[in-house]
Design a protein around this motif. Structure first.
Motif, PDB file in Angstrom:
ATOM      1  N   LEU A  72      30.294 -30.310 -26.140  1.00 40.93           N
ATOM      2  CA  LEU A  72      30.989 -29.444 -27.091  1.00 40.93           C
ATOM      3  C   LEU A  72      30.515 -28.011 -26.930  1.00 40.93           C
ATOM      4  CD1 LEU A  72      30.733 -31.793 -30.201  1.00 40.93           C
ATOM      5  CD2 LEU A  72      32.824 -31.264 -28.946  1.00 40.93           C
ATOM      6  N   ALA A  73      31.452 -27.078 -27.003  1.00 41.28           N
ATOM      7  CA  ALA A  73      31.177 -25.654 -26.838  1.00 41.28           C
ATOM      8  C   ALA A  73      30.536 -25.419 -25.461  1.00 41.28           C
ATOM      9  CB  ALA A  73      30.320 -25.121 -27.967  1.00 41.28           C
ATOM     10  N   PHE A  74      29.360 -24.782 -25.395  1.00 41.64           N
ATOM     11  CA  PHE A  74      28.695 -24.538 -24.109  1.00 41.64           C
ATOM     12  C   PHE A  74      27.797 -25.737 -23.835  1.00 41.64           C
ATOM     13  CE2 PHE A  74      30.260 -20.512 -25.091  1.00 41.64           C
ATOM     14  CZ  PHE A  74      30.071 -19.614 -24.053  1.00 41.64           C
ATOM     15  N   TYR A  85      30.680 -26.598 -19.270  1.00 39.09           N
ATOM     16  CA  TYR A  85      31.840 -26.120 -19.999  1.00 39.09           C
ATOM     17  C   TYR A  85      31.466 -24.879 -20.786  1.00 39.09           C
ATOM     18  CZ  TYR A  85      33.943 -30.374 -18.475  1.00 39.09           C
ATOM     19  OH  TYR A  85      34.447 -31.355 -17.680  1.00 39.09           O
TER      20      TYR A  85
END
Lengths: 467, 519
Positions: free
Chosen positions: B186-188, B446
């Motif tokens: 999730l997120a970075f 991500y």
């Protein structure tokens, strides 16, 4: 609850950066992007307001008040009980008073169509022989102006009601309150668009002297007419009873024609009603007005019970804030224009007809009326989306007014000011567009969102007012 | 001004209702070059209107009330024909009958939860001023929250966390950059192998480093829960950290728990100790960056306190009897050639220039260098034994920079996404004779730069003389594929280490050797 997080599949609602949603798609985690919009009020004010509302007791107070208001609204039973002359039946009406659409306004600030309609009404009343004489009378201070809404009335477009005009009398059977509206003049050169030529005046005279007695007698013979039933059926037949009243007018016509036909001189009257698809509009508006007015006495309720425009300002009233108007500039509708006209010709939004949206029909019930969705410049799905979005800002669904396409779901009803602000979704309104010059008439039609300004003003007051 | 052309099209026997016609007229008026236009049914009245407005030609005389009449006045004949053609396309019947309500934007949690049944987490990254109320709405709906947004006040954080805890929901954040829940980054965050090591981290990049090292070395992650950087402050009291610990303790898939943070406030530390005493069946590893570990070990013998992120990964694997598949990067062998290269370039070259996109890496490196006796260290960090840089935009002595600090990020994307600022700085340092070494982190996964090589390879080509040591944080499951990135960086002349700690230690050894050589 949390024990589920590690054992059930992760499903994410993403609010903000869409790249995070894209990453979730790549790893095939089910997710959904929430189209978040900042609330309608500035961040600091909103934070303050949220803090005030955070108390459980206040939330409870509002919830209880809204529940009561919703009960009143859903229980309303608007019924056409007869007709009368404005000066005789409308509370507070007098010989020097002209009623108009929307929030209060002075002669100086009135838009072209409204000025034209006021002058037309004075000529019709025999108060002035000419345009100039009528204007002098006004400038001399001999004429008083009041919003229709302040006298239990509603009027489409300019909404002008003068003392001699015949009006329908609508009674809300559940609370006993009354509302009033004139008969619809039809399209073309008509008073409500500010036209005041002799053709317009003589039509008004004919309506007063010929149509009114026939219709009054017919209604007397029929007895009370349940407007809610007609509107409910009309929604099943493709009307939203604001911009499309073809079905409702037909249903009304079926009710009165057999009786009226027996009366001498009925033929002209019947063909007048028959030829005007909007004849029922004034009745749907008055039905909405009668149903909504009892909300004015529900303290602490955040529901909107009036939306109205005078062609200059757009005004709303909130149940918990009583009879106060909150106004902002009336927007110019993004509309489709009749050939030869453009936005440059358009008058800012005008008329009390937004009472239909306030009541959960009109634009709120667009999904019931695919026949008019092209007014949006869109297709059927747009209409459905309009209605679906309106559920987000309303307090209830009115099961009397069903939307066939949505599995007969009740129409989104009772706009909640707090939801409007939180979600930054403004009520959608179907509207006709008046030419900005008096007397030209309708130049287009379209859909618009109510302006945010009155809602923001009302919100800040409302937060302060909660006890 | 070119001549205005009028074009007329009559479609015989085609009836359209007035609404359709208005719509067509609007479309037509919007076409390029159209000066004026009309779409009407050919009734007598309409034709007279067109004539009066000068929109008429002889063709119109043949029109009847059953014909659709289209007239265009355009700046050129070509554009007029184009406009009419475009309108004819609109008239074709295929255009009709599209009923699509699925693309309706979803604007509320209520409808989102209806559309995505079983939704259990809200990932929030809206502007900080509103993030708190959005998070509150999500919590009210029973959703766990990852609050990526920063600029949420401490006061609001405490309120939200109290609400979350009362509902037994996780509020990760605010300013929480990283989490891995049920294998989903999730997120970075990085795509790592799933496994039995659970992580609670107040630091985003710290969590990224530990999770990727574990995954790369043969282990896997059960859950990685972010708390936001302020959670262990006295005011917040570790509300999220403690709930996360409880959840991991109760989670059957989690066999070992790793805690990552700067040293918690004393009062919070006590709460952590009280809670961890009850966790008897799971080994506990703690990295409180910069804390006095020998002191802590005495108080809490059941927790293994470690010094670096790498060590946290290592010990957690050991705890579940996994032998780390640590590739034998023989850093020691690199020292001598590096010293030789640096000395050859300039006798003045003696300083390290370390530029980090991950704040925790900067702190970790600072701690290691300080521990190795490299001093003085100039930085923009809030840590012990550091000298404040006179000007953060100019390197000075041994410089350690966190490029994720506000002074570098206001008005531009995070340095993990946008390399331009760091590249400029590297080129400046490379041109400086005093620069001995450049130490860098590269965070994959991500949220980070999706094609870092496209920018780093040209940079390496430009900077041949000054050695660059990278640590690359990521896995082969990440979209950038770590092994590919590493081998291309190496081929271009970079030195790549498995962890930030290793990279920093290598740098420290080189600096010490340089120093000895000079004496």
């Amino acid at each position: 609850m949390n024990s589920n997080l590690f054992t059930s599949p992760l499903k994410v609602i993403n609010i903000g950066l869409t790249s995070f949603k894209e990453a979730l798609d790549q790893v095939e985690t089910p997710s959904l992007q929430l189209a978040w919009r900042p609330p309608l009020v500035a961040a600091d004010l909103y934070k303050c307001a949220q803090k005030t509302l955070a108390s459980n007791s206040k939330q409870q107070t509002i919830a209880t008040a809204n529940k009561l208001a919703v009960e009143k609204l859903l229980a309303a039973r608007p019924t056409l009980i007869g007709m009368g002359q404005a000066s005789e039946v409308i509370p507070g009406m007098h010989q020097d008073l002209i009623l108009h659409a929307g929030p209060p306004i002075t002669w100086e600030r009135m838009c072209g169509p409204m000025k034209g309609a006021v002058i037309g009404a004075l000529i019709y009343e025999g108060r002035a022989p000419s345009f100039e004489a009528a204007e002098k009378l006004i400038l001399d201070g001999c004429i008083k102006f009041d919003p229709c809404h302040e006298h239990q009335c509603v009027g489409p477009m300019a909404g002008v009601i003068s003392p001699s005009m015949p009006v329908f009398i609508i009674k809300n059977e559940s609370e006993g309150n009354l509302s009033f509206a004139t008969m619809n003049e039809g399209l073309g050169k008509v008073l409500r668009y500010g036209a005041n030529s002799s053709e317009v005046i003589s039509r008004l005279k004919w309506m007063e002297q010929e149509l009114y007695p026939l219709l009054a007698e017919t209604l007397k013979a029929i007895g009370n007419l349940d407007l809610k039933a007609i509107m409910a059926q009309a929604l099943h037949m493709g009307d939203e009873v604001h911009n499309r009243n073809r079905a409702a007018t037909s249903l009304f016509f079926r009710q009165i024609a057999p009786v009226m036909a027996k009366l001498p001189g009925a033929s002209e009257a019947l063909s007048f009603i028959n030829s005007n698809d909007h004849f029922f509009l004034n009745l749907s508006m008055a039905a909405a007005k009668a149903s909504l007015d009892p909300l004015a006495n529900v303290a602490n309720s955040s529901l909107v019970y009036t939306m109205a425009r005078n062609g200059t300002d757009f005004g709303i009233k909130i149940a918990g804030l009583g009879n106060r108007w909150f106004t902002g500039t009336a927007p110019i509708p993004k509309a489709l224009y009749f050939p030869g006209y453009s936005e440059a010709d358009a008058n800012p939004d005008i008329g009390d007809s937004a009472i239909t949206e306030t009541y959960g029909v009109g634009g709120m019930a667009m999904a019931a009326s695919p026949a008019i969705v092209q007014f949006v410049g869109g297709n059927v799905s747009d209409a459905i989306n309009y209605t679906l979005q309106m559920y987000e800002i309303t307090a209830c669904e009115n099961s009397s007014y069903q939307i066939p396409y949505l599995n007969f779901r009740g129409s989104p009803t009772a706009i909640d000011l707090l939801k409007v602000i939180d979600k930054n979704i403004l009520p959608v309104i179907n509207t006709g567009v008046a030419h900005k010059l008096p007397g030209v008439g309708q130049v287009g039609a379209g859909v618009l969102n109510a302006p945010s300004e009155p809602f923001v003003k009302a919100y800040l007051e409302f937060i302060e007012s909660i006890k | 001004m070119s001549k205005v052309t009028t074009k007329t099209l009559i479609k015989s026997g085609e009836y359209y209702d007035s609404v359709t016609i208005m719509m067509l007229a609007k479309k037509l008026q919007e076409q390029a070059g159209v000066v004026d236009s009309a779409v009407v049914m050919g009734s007598k009245e309409n034709l007279a209107l067109l004539l009066a407005s000068g929109m008429s030609d002889e063709k119109l005389q043949s029109a009847t009330h059953n014909d659709l009449v289209i007239v265009v006045k355009s700046s050129s004949e070509e554009l007029a024909i184009q406009a009419i053609t475009a309108l004819e396309r609109e008239l074709s019947p295929q255009k009709k009958a599209t009923t699509n309500t699925s693309n309706r934007p979803i604007t509320t949690f209520d409808s989102a939860c209806e559309q995505l049944p079983g939704a259990n987490l809200a990932l929030i990254s809206v502007a900080g001023a509103y993030a708190g109320s959005v998070a509150r709405n999500a919590l009210e709906k029973g959703l766990h929250v990852l609050l990526f947004s920063d600029n949420v006040s401490l006061e609001e954080e405490v309120e939200l966390k109290k609400l979350a805890v009362s509902k037994q929901l996780l509020l990760m954040g605010p300013d929480c950059g990283t989490a891995i829940i049920n294998g989903t980054p999730l997120a970075f965050a990085n795509k790592v192998k799933q496994g039995s090591i659970g992580i609670v981290g107040a630091s985003g990049t710290g969590t990224q480093e530990v999770t990727t090292l574990i995954s790369n070395w043969g282990g896997g992650i059960s859950q990685a829960i972010g708390t936001g950087g302020r959670d262990l402050k006295e005011e917040v009291g570790g509300l999220t950290f403690l709930l996360a610990l409880e959840m991991l303790a109760a989670d059957p898939k989690t066999k070992v728990i790793v805690m990552i943070s700067k040293p918690p406030h004393k009062s919070v530390m006590e709460k952590i100790f009280t809670l961890t005493k009850k966790i008897k069946d799971k080994p506990l590893i703690a990295l409180f960056l910069g804390a006095n570990n020998s002191e802590l070990s005495k108080q809490m013998p059941n927790i293994t306190f470690v010094q670096t992120l790498e060590e946290a990964a290592f010990k957690s694997l050991e705890a579940i009897d996994i032998v780390p598949l640590k590739s034998s990067c023989e850093e020691n062998l690199l020292v001598a050639p590096l010293v030789k290269k640096i000395s050859k370039r300039s006798p003045k070259a003696k300083y390290l220039r370390a530029h980090f996109s991950g704040g925790t890496f900067a702190i970790e490196s600072h701690l290691i260098l300080s521990h190795e006796g490299i001093a003085p260290l100039y930085s923009n960090l809030a840590v012990a034994h550091t000298q404040k840089l006179g000007n953060v935009h100019v390197s000075q002595g041994h410089t350690i920079l966190d490029l994720g600090e506000d002074e570098f990020t206001v008005g531009r994307p995070h340095p993990m996404i946008d390399f331009s600022l760091r590249h400029k700085r590297i080129l400046e340092d490379a041109a400086n004779k005093e620069t001995a070494l450049i130490l860098l982190d590269l965070v994959l996964g991500y949220g980070s730069h999706l094609d870092p090589l496209s920018e780093l390879l040209p940079l390496l080509k430009q900077v041949q003389e000054v050695p660059m040591i990278f640590s690359v944080c990521g896995t082969d499951l990440d979209p950038q594929v770590r092994s590919k990135v590493v081998s291309e960086l190496q081929a271009a002349g970079a030195i790549v280490c498995n962890s930030n700690a290793t990279a920093t230690l290598l740098a420290a050894q080189v600096l010490k050797a340089l120093n000895e050589r000079r004496n």
